[in-house]
Design a protein around this motif. Sequence first.
Motif, mmCIF file in Angstrom:
data_model
loop_
_atom_site.group_PDB
_atom_site.id
_atom_site.type_symbol
_atom_site.label_atom_id
_atom_site.label_comp_id
_atom_site.label_asym_id
_atom_site.label_seq_id
_atom_site.Cartn_x
_atom_site.Cartn_y
_atom_site.Cartn_z
ATOM 1 N N GLY A 141 -29.664 6.232 74.929
ATOM 2 C CA GLY A 141 -30.627 7.176 75.536
ATOM 3 C C GLY A 141 -31.880 7.259 74.752
ATOM 4 O O GLY A 141 -33.060 7.677 75.370
ATOM 5 N N ASP A 142 -32.139 6.482 73.719
ATOM 6 C CA ASP A 142 -33.416 6.392 73.033
ATOM 7 C C ASP A 142 -34.379 5.177 74.055
ATOM 8 O O ASP A 142 -33.775 4.512 74.758
ATOM 9 N N ILE A 143 -35.627 5.690 73.754
ATOM 10 C CA ILE A 143 -36.664 4.633 74.323
ATOM 11 C C ILE A 143 -37.373 4.056 72.904
ATOM 12 O O ILE A 143 -37.688 5.029 72.202
ATOM 13 N N ILE A 144 -37.806 2.732 73.007
ATOM 14 C CA ILE A 144 -38.649 2.124 71.929
ATOM 15 C C ILE A 144 -39.823 1.429 72.622
ATOM 16 O O ILE A 144 -39.580 0.603 73.465
ATOM 17 N N SER A 145 -41.028 1.825 72.070
ATOM 18 C CA SER A 145 -41.970 0.897 72.169
ATOM 19 C C SER A 145 -42.244 -0.086 71.144
ATOM 20 O O SER A 145 -42.385 0.332 70.071
ATOM 21 N N ILE A 146 -42.353 -1.486 71.580
ATOM 22 C CA ILE A 146 -42.579 -2.467 70.756
ATOM 23 C C ILE A 146 -44.118 -3.013 70.906
ATOM 24 O O ILE A 146 -44.186 -3.323 72.011
ATOM 25 N N ASP A 147 -44.913 -2.982 69.958
ATOM 26 C CA ASP A 147 -46.117 -3.884 69.949
ATOM 27 C C ASP A 147 -46.101 -4.937 69.431
ATOM 28 O O ASP A 147 -45.650 -4.933 67.773
#
Length: 246
Positions: free
Chosen positions: A88-94
Amino acid sequence: MIELKSANEIVLIKAAGEIVRYVLQQLEGTIKPGIRTIELDRVAEEKIRLKGGRPAFKGYKGFPGNICTSINEEVIHGIPGERLLKAGDIISIDVGVEFQGYFADSAATFAVGKISDRAQRLMDVTKKALYIGIEKSGCENRVSDISAAIQGFVEANHYSVVREFVGHGIGRKMHEDPAVPNFGRPHTGHRLRPGMVIAIEPMVNEGNFEIELLPDNWTAVTKDRSLSAHFEHTVYITEKGPEILT
């Protein structure tokens, strides 16, 4: 000062961009409930070095990670650590990479397991906003045309764009002129010229645009703790139109 890149320099920026793209693809296949963000960081470093690059973020102004991992209400600059991802998480990866003295930078937001429809819609709108911005990066336009197009699309979808962090020029350094905001009036500011390389990166909040820093002095979160998503590409401005390098 805005520096135009030579054909030889574009070759090296593109090579850095290919590493960035490869790493994000590898991380997408690694993300799952129960994994720690520090494990994603280790995978990223391994893959970057395997391809002959250097993690550009590690040590940059003191940043401790190889990549940025920003979860849910975290907008940008999340530090990899022992936090477990959950369904259910969302993760932004840069991801930023230096290759033979030249840099490329890209980010994407990923679903962890099954996510809510509202989280998916936020991700979809943010990603679309990036490509709308890229479409406006022809050399007949100005930087603010990118900014206004992103802001208009995002706000038409009842979201908000972050003001405190913006896109940027890139190439010989990680951050160069010009700044590329995700908001503003069209037809103002620097004219886009062939040879420019810019990182376009809408950061979009489900709620208000305001953010604040956590005590680690790196992680930016939404002030109202609403969800946030982040997508980014490094883009080369050519006479024939924009070329995505990541």
